[in-house]
Design a protein around this motif. Sequence first.
Motif, short mmCIF file in Angstrom:
data_model
loop_
_atom_site.label_atom_id
_atom_site.label_comp_id
_atom_site.label_asym_id
_atom_site.label_seq_id
_atom_site.Cartn_x
_atom_site.Cartn_y
_atom_site.Cartn_z
N ALA A 82 -9.69 -2.85 74.37
CA ALA A 82 -9.45 -3.75 75.51
C ALA A 82 -9.83 -3.07 76.82
O ALA A 82 -10.46 -3.68 77.70
N LEU A 83 -9.45 -1.80 76.97
CA LEU A 83 -9.80 -1.06 78.19
C LEU A 83 -11.32 -0.94 78.33
O LEU A 83 -11.88 -1.15 79.41
N LYS A 84 -11.97 -0.60 77.24
CA LYS A 84 -13.42 -0.45 77.27
C LYS A 84 -14.11 -1.77 77.59
O LYS A 84 -15.04 -1.81 78.40
N GLU A 85 -13.64 -2.85 76.97
CA GLU A 85 -14.23 -4.16 77.20
C GLU A 85 -14.09 -4.59 78.67
O GLU A 85 -14.97 -5.25 79.20
N LYS A 86 -13.00 -4.20 79.30
CA LYS A 86 -12.79 -4.54 80.71
C LYS A 86 -13.55 -3.60 81.66
O LYS A 86 -13.54 -3.80 82.86
N GLY A 87 -14.20 -2.57 81.13
CA GLY A 87 -15.01 -1.69 81.94
C GLY A 87 -14.30 -0.44 82.44
O GLY A 87 -14.84 0.30 83.26
N TYR A 88 -13.11 -0.18 81.94
CA TYR A 88 -12.37 1.02 82.31
C TYR A 88 -12.79 2.19 81.42
O TYR A 88 -13.31 1.99 80.33
N ASN A 89 -12.50 3.40 81.87
CA ASN A 89 -12.65 4.58 81.03
C ASN A 89 -11.35 4.69 80.23
O ASN A 89 -10.31 5.08 80.78
N PRO A 90 -11.37 4.34 78.94
CA PRO A 90 -10.13 4.28 78.16
C PRO A 90 -9.38 5.60 78.10
O PRO A 90 -8.15 5.62 78.15
N ILE A 91 -10.10 6.71 78.00
CA ILE A 91 -9.44 8.01 77.91
C ILE A 91 -8.67 8.29 79.20
O ILE A 91 -7.49 8.67 79.16
#
Length: 84
Positions: free
Chosen positions: A31-40
């Motif tokens: 979900a974080l990646k899909e929204k364009g955030y750096n998940p880590i």
Amino acid sequence: MAENKEGTMQFKFNLEGNTKVQEILTEVYAALKEKGYNPINQLVGYILSGDPTYITSFKNARSLIRKIERDELLEELLRAYLEK
């Protein structure tokens, strides 16, 4: 938590449920990646601060991550890293 004879605190976790932690982390990461955030970066921010606003509410990720205690997250992450 329990204290051993030398005064070192010991954590004891329920080893069952690791699959739940892995599934939730995978969903939150996606979900974080899909929204364009750096998940880590976002997950580290959440683990260190406890502030759930580091996790997007997109796809219910914020609610999911709050189903697991932060110490459980750390335990699972360390286990996965060290037991490769």
